[in-house]
Design a protein around this motif. Sequence first.
Motif, short mmCIF file in Angstrom:
data_model
loop_
_atom_site.label_atom_id
_atom_site.label_comp_id
_atom_site.label_asym_id
_atom_site.label_seq_id
_atom_site.Cartn_x
_atom_site.Cartn_y
_atom_site.Cartn_z
N ILE A 70 0.86 -1.19 0.00
CA ILE A 70 0.00 0.00 0.00
C ILE A 70 0.89 1.23 0.00
O ILE A 70 1.96 1.25 0.63
CB ILE A 70 -0.95 -0.01 1.23
N SER A 71 0.47 2.25 -0.70
CA SER A 71 1.22 3.50 -0.74
C SER A 71 0.25 4.64 -1.00
O SER A 71 -0.92 4.40 -1.37
CB SER A 71 2.30 3.46 -1.83
N ARG A 72 0.72 5.85 -0.80
CA ARG A 72 -0.15 6.99 -1.05
C ARG A 72 0.64 8.14 -1.64
O ARG A 72 1.83 8.30 -1.35
CB ARG A 72 -0.87 7.42 0.23
N ASP A 73 -0.04 8.92 -2.45
CA ASP A 73 0.51 10.14 -3.02
C ASP A 73 -0.46 11.25 -2.65
O ASP A 73 -1.46 11.47 -3.35
CB ASP A 73 0.67 10.00 -4.53
N ASN A 74 -0.19 11.90 -1.54
CA ASN A 74 -1.13 12.91 -1.06
C ASN A 74 -1.25 14.10 -2.01
O ASN A 74 -2.29 14.75 -2.07
CB ASN A 74 -0.74 13.37 0.33
N ALA A 75 -0.19 14.37 -2.76
CA ALA A 75 -0.26 15.46 -3.72
C ALA A 75 -1.28 15.17 -4.81
O ALA A 75 -1.87 16.09 -5.39
CB ALA A 75 1.12 15.70 -4.34
N LYS A 76 -1.48 13.87 -5.10
CA LYS A 76 -2.47 13.46 -6.11
C LYS A 76 -3.76 12.96 -5.49
O LYS A 76 -4.63 12.45 -6.19
CB LYS A 76 -1.86 12.38 -7.01
N ASN A 77 -3.85 13.07 -4.14
CA ASN A 77 -5.05 12.62 -3.45
C ASN A 77 -5.40 11.17 -3.78
O ASN A 77 -6.58 10.82 -3.97
CB ASN A 77 -6.24 13.52 -3.77
N THR A 78 -4.38 10.33 -3.83
CA THR A 78 -4.56 8.96 -4.30
C THR A 78 -3.82 7.98 -3.39
O THR A 78 -2.71 8.26 -2.92
CB THR A 78 -4.04 8.80 -5.74
N VAL A 79 -4.46 6.84 -3.16
CA VAL A 79 -3.84 5.72 -2.45
C VAL A 79 -3.84 4.52 -3.39
O VAL A 79 -4.81 4.31 -4.13
CB VAL A 79 -4.60 5.40 -1.15
N PHE A 80 -2.76 3.76 -3.34
CA PHE A 80 -2.59 2.63 -4.23
C PHE A 80 -2.50 1.33 -3.43
O PHE A 80 -2.04 1.32 -2.29
CB PHE A 80 -1.31 2.78 -5.06
N LEU A 81 -2.90 0.25 -4.08
CA LEU A 81 -2.67 -1.08 -3.54
C LEU A 81 -2.07 -1.92 -4.66
O LEU A 81 -2.78 -2.32 -5.59
CB LEU A 81 -3.94 -1.72 -3.00
N GLN A 82 -0.77 -2.14 -4.59
CA GLN A 82 -0.09 -3.00 -5.54
C GLN A 82 -0.25 -4.43 -5.09
O GLN A 82 0.13 -4.78 -3.97
CB GLN A 82 1.39 -2.63 -5.63
N MET A 83 -0.79 -5.27 -5.96
CA MET A 83 -1.06 -6.66 -5.61
C MET A 83 -0.30 -7.57 -6.56
O MET A 83 -0.54 -7.55 -7.78
CB MET A 83 -2.56 -6.95 -5.68
N ASN A 84 0.61 -8.34 -6.01
CA ASN A 84 1.43 -9.26 -6.79
C ASN A 84 1.13 -10.70 -6.41
O ASN A 84 0.59 -10.97 -5.33
CB ASN A 84 2.91 -8.97 -6.56
N ASN A 85 1.50 -11.61 -7.29
CA ASN A 85 1.30 -13.04 -7.04
C ASN A 85 -0.12 -13.32 -6.56
O ASN A 85 -0.35 -14.01 -5.56
CB ASN A 85 2.31 -13.55 -6.01
N LEU A 86 -1.08 -12.79 -7.28
CA LEU A 86 -2.47 -12.95 -6.90
C LEU A 86 -2.91 -14.40 -6.98
O LEU A 86 -2.47 -15.16 -7.87
CB LEU A 86 -3.36 -12.08 -7.79
N GLN A 87 -3.76 -14.78 -6.06
CA GLN A 87 -4.26 -16.15 -5.97
C GLN A 87 -5.78 -16.14 -6.02
O GLN A 87 -6.42 -15.13 -5.72
CB GLN A 87 -3.75 -16.78 -4.68
N PRO A 88 -6.39 -17.27 -6.36
CA PRO A 88 -7.86 -17.32 -6.44
C PRO A 88 -8.54 -16.86 -5.15
O PRO A 88 -9.62 -16.25 -5.22
CB PRO A 88 -8.14 -18.80 -6.73
N GLU A 89 -7.93 -17.08 -4.02
CA GLU A 89 -8.54 -16.67 -2.76
C GLU A 89 -8.52 -15.16 -2.57
O GLU A 89 -9.13 -14.63 -1.62
CB GLU A 89 -7.87 -17.36 -1.57
N ASP A 90 -7.83 -14.44 -3.44
CA ASP A 90 -7.85 -12.98 -3.40
C ASP A 90 -9.05 -12.40 -4.15
O ASP A 90 -9.28 -11.19 -4.13
CB ASP A 90 -6.57 -12.40 -4.01
N THR A 91 -9.81 -13.25 -4.81
CA THR A 91 -10.97 -12.80 -5.55
C THR A 91 -12.00 -12.18 -4.62
O THR A 91 -12.41 -12.79 -3.63
CB THR A 91 -11.61 -13.98 -6.31
N ALA A 92 -12.38 -10.95 -4.91
CA ALA A 92 -13.32 -10.22 -4.06
C ALA A 92 -13.58 -8.85 -4.68
O ALA A 92 -12.89 -8.44 -5.62
CB ALA A 92 -12.76 -10.03 -2.65
N VAL A 93 -14.56 -8.16 -4.13
CA VAL A 93 -14.70 -6.73 -4.40
C VAL A 93 -13.82 -6.00 -3.39
O VAL A 93 -13.90 -6.26 -2.19
CB VAL A 93 -16.16 -6.27 -4.28
N TYR A 94 -12.98 -5.12 -3.90
CA TYR A 94 -12.06 -4.38 -3.06
C TYR A 94 -12.57 -2.95 -2.88
O TYR A 94 -12.92 -2.28 -3.86
CB TYR A 94 -10.66 -4.37 -3.68
#
Length: 124
Positions: A70-94
Amino acid sequence: QLQLVESGGGLVQPGGSLTLSCVGSGRTLDRYVIAWFRQAPGKERQGVSNIDRNGASTYYRDSVKGRFAISRDNAKNTVFLQMNNLQPEDTAVYYCAARRDTSATMRPYDYEHWGQGTQVTVSS
């Protein structure tokens, strides 16, 4: 009134990557702790990660440690969630959520503002 909009979800194969974005409008995000939650069909909403107001402190649930960032860029009013090595159990609404407080929690009821969610599906 703060509004949050998530984007970046989609269909990805196991082992793939996605980056979710949460853009705030109406208020500056630097006053808010931001968290990502997810909810799979038939399951309770669960906390995935959070980040404090200046990005100095982060938290991850055990099942995503080492894979999500997770990271944030307050200057852009944005938060990110980088997700790697995704697995079927990660399936969901985020969902991203904002809390105007100095303490970061993973309790959904602590967060006053929510986005509409973005679907992440991990499947071959």
